[in-house]
Motif scaffolding. Structure first.
Motif, PDB file in Angstrom:
ATOM      1  N   HIS A  22       0.824  -1.206   0.000  1.00 58.23           N
ATOM      2  CA  HIS A  22       0.000   0.000   0.000  1.00 58.23           C
ATOM      3  C   HIS A  22       0.863   1.262   0.000  1.00 58.23           C
ATOM      4  O   HIS A  22       0.536   2.244  -0.683  1.00 58.23           O
ATOM      5  N   LEU A  23       1.939   1.236   0.754  1.00 63.71           N
ATOM      6  CA  LEU A  23       2.830   2.401   0.772  1.00 63.71           C
ATOM      7  C   LEU A  23       3.414   2.659  -0.617  1.00 63.71           C
ATOM      8  O   LEU A  23       3.548   3.812  -1.047  1.00 63.71           O
ATOM      9  N   LEU A  24       3.770   1.586  -1.292  1.00 63.99           N
ATOM     10  CA  LEU A  24       4.263   1.734  -2.662  1.00 63.99           C
ATOM     11  C   LEU A  24       3.160   2.265  -3.576  1.00 63.99           C
ATOM     12  O   LEU A  24       3.410   3.125  -4.434  1.00 63.99           O
ATOM     13  N   LEU A  25       1.938   1.768  -3.387  1.00 65.70           N
ATOM     14  CA  LEU A  25       0.810   2.241  -4.194  1.00 65.70           C
ATOM     15  C   LEU A  25       0.597   3.746  -4.006  1.00 65.70           C
ATOM     16  O   LEU A  25       0.395   4.479  -4.981  1.00 65.70           O
ATOM     17  N   ARG A  43       2.767   6.018  -3.200  1.00 64.02           N
ATOM     18  CA  ARG A  43       3.835   6.758  -3.897  1.00 64.02           C
ATOM     19  C   ARG A  43       3.647   6.672  -5.411  1.00 64.02           C
ATOM     20  O   ARG A  43       3.925   7.626  -6.136  1.00 64.02           O
ATOM     21  N   GLN A  44       3.172   5.510  -5.889  1.00 60.18           N
ATOM     22  CA  GLN A  44       2.957   5.349  -7.333  1.00 60.18           C
ATOM     23  C   GLN A  44       1.881   6.307  -7.831  1.00 60.18           C
ATOM     24  O   GLN A  44       2.044   6.953  -8.883  1.00 60.18           O
ATOM     25  N   VAL A  45       0.780   6.432  -7.091  1.00 61.75           N
ATOM     26  CA  VAL A  45      -0.297   7.334  -7.502  1.00 61.75           C
ATOM     27  C   VAL A  45       0.158   8.784  -7.395  1.00 61.75           C
ATOM     28  O   VAL A  45      -0.131   9.608  -8.274  1.00 61.75           O
ATOM     29  N   ALA A  46       0.900   9.098  -6.324  1.00 64.99           N
ATOM     30  CA  ALA A  46       1.419  10.462  -6.183  1.00 64.99           C
ATOM     31  C   ALA A  46       2.364  10.801  -7.328  1.00 64.99           C
ATOM     32  O   ALA A  46       2.350  11.925  -7.860  1.00 64.99           O
ATOM     33  N   THR A  47       3.164   9.831  -7.739  1.00 68.10           N
ATOM     34  CA  THR A  47       4.065  10.034  -8.877  1.00 68.10           C
ATOM     35  C   THR A  47       3.275  10.275 -10.153  1.00 68.10           C
ATOM     36  O   THR A  47       3.622  11.141 -10.969  1.00 68.10           O
ATOM     37  N   ALA A  48       2.201   9.499 -10.344  1.00 70.03           N
ATOM     38  CA  ALA A  48       1.367   9.669 -11.540  1.00 70.03           C
ATOM     39  C   ALA A  48       0.705  11.047 -11.565  1.00 70.03           C
ATOM     40  O   ALA A  48       0.564  11.655 -12.628  1.00 70.03           O
ATOM     41  N   GLU A 108      -7.809  -2.088  -9.680  1.00 76.21           N
ATOM     42  CA  GLU A 108      -7.464  -2.522  -8.330  1.00 76.21           C
ATOM     43  C   GLU A 108      -6.831  -1.380  -7.539  1.00 76.21           C
ATOM     44  O   GLU A 108      -7.070  -1.234  -6.337  1.00 76.21           O
ATOM     45  N   MET A 109      -6.023  -0.557  -8.214  1.00 74.02           N
ATOM     46  CA  MET A 109      -5.454   0.618  -7.560  1.00 74.02           C
ATOM     47  C   MET A 109      -6.570   1.560  -7.099  1.00 74.02           C
ATOM     48  O   MET A 109      -6.561   2.064  -5.967  1.00 74.02           O
ATOM     49  N   ALA A 110      -7.551   1.788  -7.968  1.00 78.08           N
ATOM     50  CA  ALA A 110      -8.668   2.662  -7.618  1.00 78.08           C
ATOM     51  C   ALA A 110      -9.448   2.109  -6.441  1.00 78.08           C
ATOM     52  O   ALA A 110      -9.869   2.855  -5.535  1.00 78.08           O
ATOM     53  N   SER A 111      -9.651   0.799  -6.418  1.00 82.66           N
ATOM     54  CA  SER A 111     -10.404   0.180  -5.335  1.00 82.66           C
ATOM     55  C   SER A 111      -9.700   0.344  -3.989  1.00 82.66           C
ATOM     56  O   SER A 111     -10.341   0.627  -2.968  1.00 82.66           O
ATOM     57  N   LYS A 112      -8.396   0.187  -3.976  1.00 86.69           N
ATOM     58  CA  LYS A 112      -7.643   0.344  -2.728  1.00 86.69           C
ATOM     59  C   LYS A 112      -7.660   1.797  -2.256  1.00 86.69           C
ATOM     60  O   LYS A 112      -7.745   2.073  -1.046  1.00 86.69           O
TER      61      LYS A 112
END
Length: 583
Positions: free
Chosen positions: A272-275, A277-282, A326-330
């Motif tokens: 989740h922590l990686l997710l 950062r991934q969304v923030a990067t996007a 799945e990213m959106a769901s989390k």
């Protein structure tokens, strides 16, 4: 080309023969060798070779062509082309010993190094080619295999007049290029990784070692921005979120204001922590927000901005719809229970996640394909033989470290064949969890904190496995880095083996016998083998796999049993038909 008798009796050639000899070879043949057929012709015409040596070289080259399945005229006399052939060559499939294949590889390498065009750089492991500065530095390392891991790098840097103090991460790029152009016997990436590991460990343990940390020149630049790149507010929010989901909750329902019913597992928290950062990067790389604007977790929960970021990720990931949804769901869970959004914002989030995928309740297509290998009983028998093959090779290997790695591999595959733990559990097994029984077997007691479902598990491992484990711990394991720790598969710092290293060990064990396997496949395989032979064993399989419910086993692991079930029903129908036929 006609095959000749293949004799491997001559000693393995040195990698870097004296310059005078090489010059003699070059003056005999005017035309440079461009294909392996040219190499064959050069070896046949070389008057400096003894009759026996010439016969062995020609026989080896003929055998190489047979393994490649192509005429020697079609195979370039380049290191990359030769490595590609040997990468597909599996001793067990060829009906030869691994040492025989290694000798053949060395024979081909010797011939190519002698007769192919001379290379500008060298990357051999010849100690005599080190300069005094590098020889003194490598001499500081006490462990032999770590000295050896740096030997090629020392030779390369000596030749390029690069002193130890001048080594930079970019130096590895040139080293890797030299290896890809010249290295035949080993995989260049593996040599580079061994170089990096030994260099960085020496920099940590030896005070006078140059304090520059090396990293892989083939490793792609990370897409996700590091946490340190974001504003302090965002970093603090992530730390607070991690603390909140790690603590034991007080809530009686699945969610209270900000708490979960139970703490999340560390692997879940990490993903989740990686997710986040991934969304923030996007958000940043899509131009939706500036980096300094992302000062809290709440910034990830704006449904309008998030939609743009996820569409950006969808394009970047090549249209992987399930992964993006799945990213959106989390993030919906984060927004609903931690960001305290308004009802209108929650409604937008619900609309964004309306097409979120259902939980996958079947084996993936890729693992289904891998599992189909074992429809052939011969392949399963081959896999069963792997631990014994590895153990035998370990006993015959003089190098203590290599022998220990082989025996460790044998133990790991043996455990997976018998009880198929998840990779996260396998790599964290501790020696003290194996309890010897009166019949010489072991009971493996896995505590709840290591299991995915948070429940303890006790498993019996028979006397045959106990003998293998005893041999490993008493004779081999002490040669591994980190062996002073409590883990069966130790990492260099006495902690557990890394996930990637453990994964590659298992994949390599299968690759050596021509099978495409991974650690998780053993869980499907255990169910396949047992339930196909005895459908009533599904309950026992469920317990061994550590499932909370037998339905999990049936849904996730038994969906492929249609073929076996249809065979059993066909036999029943045939029996019924035979019984009804008039006599």
């Amino acid at each position: 080309m006609e095959q000749t008798a293949f004799d491997f009796s001559w000693p393995e050639p040195v990698e870097n023969p004296p310059a005078a000899t090489s010059e003699k070879h070059r003056t005999v043949h005017v035309q440079p060798a461009e294909t392996m057929a040219d190499i064959h012709a050069c070896a046949a015409a070389d008057i400096s070779l003894t009759d026996g040596r010439r016969r062995d070289l020609l026989s080896g080259l003929n055998r190489f062509g047979a393994i490649a399945g192509r005429p020697l005229t079609e195979i370039p006399a380049t290191a990359s082309a030769i490595r590609a052939v040997f990468a597909e060559a599996k001793p067990i499939r060829l009906g030869i010993k691994r040492k025989t294949l290694q000798t053949l590889r060395s024979s081909v390498a010797f011939a190519v190094n002698q007769f192919a065009p001379a290379r500008k750089t060298s990357s051999s492991a010849v100690k005599e080619n080190w300069n005094a500065e590098w020889a003194a530095l490598i001499g500081l390392i006490q462990t032999p295999f770590r000295r050896h891991a740096l030997s090629r790098f020392a030779e390369f840097c000596s030749q390029q007049a690069i002193s130890p103090a001048d080594v930079m991460p970019e130096t590895l790029a040139g080293f890797y290029l030299a290896l890809t152009e010249a290295e035949i016997v080993k995989e260049p990436k593996n040599i580079v990784h061994g170089t990096i590991s030994s260099w960085n460990r020496a920099a940590r343990d030896i005070p006078s070692w140059p304090q520059i940390r090396l990293s892989s020149p083939t490793k792609p630049t990370p897409y996700v921005l590091p946490l340190s790149a974001f504003p302090q507010g965002f970093q603090s929010d992530l730390a607070n979120w991690e603390k909140g989901v790690s603590a034991k909750p007080k809530a009686a329902s699945i969610f209270s204001a900000e708490e979960l019913l139970r703490p999340l597992r560390q692997d879940t928290i990490k993903s989740h922590l990686l997710l986040f950062r991934q969304v923030a990067t996007a958000l940043v790389k899509s131009g939706t927000m500036k980096l300094d604007e992302i000062d809290s977790l709440a910034e990830l929960c704006d449904p309008d901005k998030l939609k743009v970021a996820l569409e950006f990720e969808y394009e970047r990931l090549g249209g992987k719809e399930r992964r993006v949804l799945e990213m959106a769901s989390k993030l919906r869970v984060l927004a609903k229970h931690f960001a305290k959004l308004s009802p209108d914002q929650i409604a937008k989030f619900d609309q964004l996640c309306a097409n979120r995928p259902k939980r996958q309740n079947h084996i993936t297509d890729k693992n289904r394909e891998r599992l189909s290998q074992f429809d052939d009983p011969a392949n399963y028998a081959l896999l069963l033989s792997v631990p014994a093959r590895l153990a035998k090779e370990a006993r015959q290997t003089a190098n203590a470290y290599r022998a220990a790695k082989l025996m460790e591999q044998a133990v790991a595959v043996s455990i997976l064949l018998r009880v198929a733990p998840r990779l996260a559990t396998l790599r964290r097994l501790e020696l003290g969890w194996f309890k010897r029984q009166a019949d010489s077997s072991f009971v493996l007691i896995i505590p709840p904190g290591v299991m995915k479902g948070g429940r303890p598990l006790e498993l019996t491992l028979n006397a045959e496995f106990a003998g293998l484990l005893d041999e490993h711990t008493e004779r081999f394991r002490s040669a591994l880095p980190g062996a002073s720790g409590s883990y069966l598969f130790p990492g260099e710092s006495s902690g557990p083996r890394s996930k990637n290293a453990m994964y590659e060990q298992i994949v390599d064990a299968g690759r050596e016998v021509g099978l495409d396997i991974n650690p998780h496949l053993f869980r499907h395989l255990l169910q396949k083998v047992c339930v196909e032979r005895d459908p009533s064993s599904v309950g026992d399989v469920s317990k061994v796999l550590g499932h909370a419910s037998i339905s999990t086993t049936v849904i996730f692991y038994a969906d492929r049993n249609g073929k076996a079930a249809s065979k059993r029903l066909d036999q029943l129908l045939s029996n019924a038909k035979d019984a009804e036929l008039p006599k």
